[in-house]
Design an enzyme around this catalytic site. Structure first.
Site, PDB file in Angstrom:
ATOM      1  N   ASN A 257      -3.418  -4.891   2.624  1.00 51.82           N
ATOM      2  CA  ASN A 257      -4.016  -4.207   1.153  1.00 51.82           C
ATOM      3  C   ASN A 257      -4.200  -5.349   0.401  1.00 51.82           C
ATOM      4  O   ASN A 257      -3.359  -6.192  -0.067  1.00 51.82           O
ATOM      5  CB  ASN A 257      -3.369  -3.232   0.596  1.00 51.82           C
ATOM      6  CG  ASN A 257      -3.301  -1.895   1.712  1.00 51.82           C
ATOM      7  OD1 ASN A 257      -2.762  -2.048   2.640  1.00 51.82           O
ATOM      8  ND2 ASN A 257      -3.746  -0.841   1.302  1.00 51.82           N
TER       9      ASN A 257
ATOM     10  N   GLY B 105       0.875  -1.161  -0.004  1.00 51.37           N
ATOM     11  CA  GLY B 105      -0.032  -0.223  -0.035  1.00 51.37           C
ATOM     12  C   GLY B 105       0.885   1.257  -0.087  1.00 51.37           C
ATOM     13  O   GLY B 105       1.749   1.349  -0.555  1.00 51.37           O
TER      14      GLY B 105
ATOM     15  N   GLU C  80      -8.373  -1.928   2.828  1.00 55.24           N
ATOM     16  CA  GLU C  80      -7.456  -1.932   4.106  1.00 55.24           C
ATOM     17  C   GLU C  80      -7.591  -2.837   5.438  1.00 55.24           C
ATOM     18  O   GLU C  80      -8.608  -2.206   6.177  1.00 55.24           O
ATOM     19  CB  GLU C  80      -7.046  -0.354   4.549  1.00 55.24           C
ATOM     20  CG  GLU C  80      -7.017   0.676   3.635  1.00 55.24           C
ATOM     21  CD  GLU C  80      -5.537   0.917   3.598  1.00 55.24           C
ATOM     22  OE1 GLU C  80      -4.832   0.600   4.248  1.00 55.24           O
ATOM     23  OE2 GLU C  80      -5.263   1.822   2.588  1.00 55.24           O
TER      24      GLU C  80
ATOM     25  N   ARG D 264     -19.624   1.488  10.405  1.00 62.28           N
ATOM     26  CA  ARG D 264     -19.763   3.030   9.991  1.00 62.28           C
ATOM     27  C   ARG D 264     -19.101   3.625   8.533  1.00 62.28           C
ATOM     28  O   ARG D 264     -18.619   2.656   8.190  1.00 62.28           O
ATOM     29  CB  ARG D 264     -19.060   3.931  11.259  1.00 62.28           C
ATOM     30  CG  ARG D 264     -17.591   3.491  11.009  1.00 62.28           C
ATOM     31  CD  ARG D 264     -16.636   4.465  12.286  1.00 62.28           C
ATOM     32  NE  ARG D 264     -15.212   4.390  12.166  1.00 62.28           N
ATOM     33  CZ  ARG D 264     -14.683   4.974  11.418  1.00 62.28           C
ATOM     34  NH1 ARG D 264     -14.985   5.928  10.592  1.00 62.28           N
ATOM     35  NH2 ARG D 264     -13.285   4.651  11.319  1.00 62.28           N
TER      36      ARG D 264
ATOM     37  N   HIS E 284      -4.457  -9.420  15.417  1.00 64.54           N
ATOM     38  CA  HIS E 284      -3.600 -10.622  15.822  1.00 64.54           C
ATOM     39  C   HIS E 284      -2.146 -10.074  15.643  1.00 64.54           C
ATOM     40  O   HIS E 284      -2.022  -9.194  14.698  1.00 64.54           O
ATOM     41  CB  HIS E 284      -3.687 -11.714  15.106  1.00 64.54           C
ATOM     42  CG  HIS E 284      -2.712 -12.960  15.414  1.00 64.54           C
ATOM     43  ND1 HIS E 284      -3.057 -13.650  16.375  1.00 64.54           N
ATOM     44  CD2 HIS E 284      -1.773 -13.159  14.950  1.00 64.54           C
ATOM     45  CE1 HIS E 284      -2.075 -14.504  16.544  1.00 64.54           C
ATOM     46  NE2 HIS E 284      -1.215 -14.326  15.462  1.00 64.54           N
TER      47      HIS E 284
ATOM     48  N   TYR F 179       3.503  -9.923   2.989  1.00 64.41           N
ATOM     49  CA  TYR F 179       3.331  -9.674   1.267  1.00 64.41           C
ATOM     50  C   TYR F 179       3.533 -10.944   0.467  1.00 64.41           C
ATOM     51  O   TYR F 179       4.149 -11.776   0.742  1.00 64.41           O
ATOM     52  CB  TYR F 179       4.374  -8.407   1.127  1.00 64.41           C
ATOM     53  CG  TYR F 179       4.276  -7.177   1.869  1.00 64.41           C
ATOM     54  CD1 TYR F 179       3.237  -6.225   1.454  1.00 64.41           C
ATOM     55  CD2 TYR F 179       5.177  -6.745   2.716  1.00 64.41           C
ATOM     56  CE1 TYR F 179       3.198  -5.141   2.309  1.00 64.41           C
ATOM     57  CE2 TYR F 179       4.903  -5.469   3.445  1.00 64.41           C
ATOM     58  CZ  TYR F 179       3.981  -4.765   2.999  1.00 64.41           C
ATOM     59  OH  TYR F 179       3.642  -3.652   3.532  1.00 64.41           O
TER      60      TYR F 179
END
Ligand code: ADP
Ligand code: RBF
Ligand code: MG
Length: 210
Positions: free
Chosen positions: A75, A61, A125, A150, A130, A137
């Site tokens: 990402n 990202g 995202e 939200r 954890h 990656y």
């Protein structure tokens, strides 16, 4: 009569200044604000949704999650899910995350333009709840997204953004123990990586599970 606007084009709220309220999507409609009975499908600060399934290799990202916020986000490539994403509004969601070589974890994520950083590209995202000793990656990450928290928002300071994301984490952590959400931890989609690099999503996995 009160007027609530739901603009269909993001970042154009200025064109709706005569509305009493501008919301991002109907998920954010709160009838009780307008003297009407509240919706009764919210539980513990979350709204259950029809689950959606996305997965793929973890990409690089902006390098901002860990460095600026102290909150790493693994990402996924948003361009692989344009169909799914156009059906779902931007916002903060949560669910379960499967990493093929590691296990299944609780997860809270934002999807959208990160108003605080005013990104021009939509990003996905996911923050896995954890502590990991190393980066992952390139590993296949599978998500089952089961609820909404939200809309994305702007914040007056970095501290207030960080505090709000931690609260999202607590809400997701607790909600995922409810049977309604906990059952999706068993979804085969989380454990069943396809060949490397293949973008996946949507209906096949859903049918497999249900
Ligand atoms: P980027 O901008 O490249 O996504 P981040 O600062 O957001 O960088 O860090 C994300 C990376 O950190 C992930 O791709 C993953 O390899 C690693 N990581 C370590 N712990 C976590 C976690 N709990 N949740 C998500 N990613 C994590
Ligand atoms: N960024 C925002 O600008 N506004 C938000 O409301 C917001 N909510 C987030 C909620 C969660 C659960 C997570 C993990 C991230 C959120 N962020 C938000 C995204 C954050 O800006 C992003 O992860 C970093 O910019 C990393 O690229
Ligand atoms: Mg990230």
């Amino acid at each position: 009569m009160h007027v609530i606007a739901v603009p269909s084009v993001p970042k154009r709220t200025d064109e709706f200044s005569s509305a009493d309220e501008i919301i991002n999507s109907l998920l954010d409609l709160r009838p009780e604000k307008w003297g009407l009975p509240p919706f009764n499908d919210w539980i513990e600060g979350t709204l259950p949704i029809d689950p959606w399934f996305i997965g793929g290799p973890v990409i690089k990202g902006f390098g901002r999650g860990s460095k600026v916020l102290g909150i790493p986000t693994a990402n996924l490539a948003a361009e692989n899910f344009s169909d799914i994403l156009s059906d779902h509004t931007s916002g903060v969601y949560f669910g379960w995350a499967g990493l093929s070589k590691r296990g299944i974890y609780k997860m809270v994520m934002s999807i959208g333009w990160n108003p605080y950083f005013d990104n021009t590209e939509k990003t996905i995202e996911p923050w896995l709840l954890h502590g990991f000793d190393e980066d992952f990656y390139g590993e296949e990450l599978r998500l089952v997204i089961v609820g909404y928290i939200r809309p994305e928002a702007n914040f007056p300071s970095l501290e207030s953004l960080i505090e709000r994301i931690h609260e999202d984490g607590r809400i997701a952590e607790n909600a995922l123990d409810l049977p309604e959400y906990a059952k999706y931890k068993e979804s085969p989609y989380l454990r069943n990586p396809l060949q490397e690099g293949a973008a996946t999503g949507g209906n096949e996995a859903e049918q497999e599970f249900i």
